[in-house]
Design a protein around this motif. Sequence first.
Motif, PDB file in Angstrom:
ATOM      1  N   ILE A   5       0.875  -1.168   0.000  1.00  0.00           N
ATOM      2  CA  ILE A   5       0.000   0.000   0.000  1.00  0.00           C
ATOM      3  C   ILE A   5       0.914   1.220   0.000  1.00  0.00           C
ATOM      4  CG2 ILE A   5      -1.742   1.317   1.232  1.00  0.00           C
ATOM      5  CD1 ILE A   5      -2.838  -1.290   2.309  1.00  0.00           C
TER       6      ILE A   5
ATOM      7  N   ILE B 126       1.429   5.552  -0.536  1.00  0.00           N
ATOM      8  CA  ILE B 126       0.903   6.916  -0.600  1.00  0.00           C
ATOM      9  C   ILE B 126       1.164   7.397  -2.025  1.00  0.00           C
ATOM     10  CG2 ILE B 126       1.087   9.267   0.281  1.00  0.00           C
ATOM     11  CD1 ILE B 126       2.116   7.936   2.945  1.00  0.00           C
ATOM     12  N   ASN B 127       0.095   7.709  -2.769  1.00  0.00           N
ATOM     13  CA  ASN B 127       0.177   7.897  -4.208  1.00  0.00           C
ATOM     14  C   ASN B 127      -0.156   9.312  -4.695  1.00  0.00           C
ATOM     15  OD1 ASN B 127       0.502   6.535  -6.833  1.00  0.00           O
ATOM     16  ND2 ASN B 127      -1.685   6.954  -7.085  1.00  0.00           N
TER      17      ASN B 127
ATOM     18  N   LEU C 214      -4.263   6.551  -1.461  1.00  0.00           N
ATOM     19  CA  LEU C 214      -3.466   5.336  -1.305  1.00  0.00           C
ATOM     20  C   LEU C 214      -3.784   4.397  -2.455  1.00  0.00           C
ATOM     21  CD1 LEU C 214      -4.243   4.714   2.479  1.00  0.00           C
ATOM     22  CD2 LEU C 214      -2.309   5.981   1.511  1.00  0.00           C
TER      23      LEU C 214
ATOM     24  N   LEU D 228       1.806   6.316   7.074  1.00  0.00           N
ATOM     25  CA  LEU D 228       0.842   5.224   6.963  1.00  0.00           C
ATOM     26  C   LEU D 228       1.291   4.104   7.892  1.00  0.00           C
ATOM     27  CD1 LEU D 228      -1.544   3.749   5.487  1.00  0.00           C
ATOM     28  CD2 LEU D 228       0.154   3.042   3.780  1.00  0.00           C
TER      29      LEU D 228
END
Length: 185
Positions: free
Chosen positions: A23, A25-26, A42, A121
Amino acid sequence: MKTVAAVLVILVMALALSAAEKIVINEIMYNNPGTDVEFIELINVSGSSINLSGWSVVDDNDAHVKCQLSGTLAANAYLVVVGDKAAFGAVYPDVNNVNANVFDENGTGWSLGNNGDTIRLFENDVLHDSVNYNDGGGWPTSPDGNGPSLELLHPGLDNNELSSWDPSQTDGGTPGVQNSVYTTN
């Protein structure tokens, strides 16, 4: 027999940790023009769904209450974590993959720093990803109140490197869908 069981436990833990690290952070909207509608996107780049029970996001301040994630994030799916649902929904009415919990409802939580901040996160209390963004020092400056969000070029890149990010090509960013600056290279 105890040795085999111990090895199996280690393998299961390693697989769980490996999935958790998928996963990413995008996308970050930390200072849009007008009403400040903040979000963090995400993406699950693993090959399987991940139960988000026990997962949370928070900024750089340990005194802030973590925003708890909920539900299951399918493989290759996005989850948008917003500061305020009503404000977000007014600007992005078609985005449905929004986390049930928010981080700043009605200004009672924490917000993303307009001059820079760290987004972290966690799964339970284990840090899995973090981004330390800035509005200068080589970071793109147009996301600082001029319309675009910060978008990761590719989820496989190191998202703590400023060269891995570009401003969105779309004012307001692309919450909940593939980034406008996505590249396969």
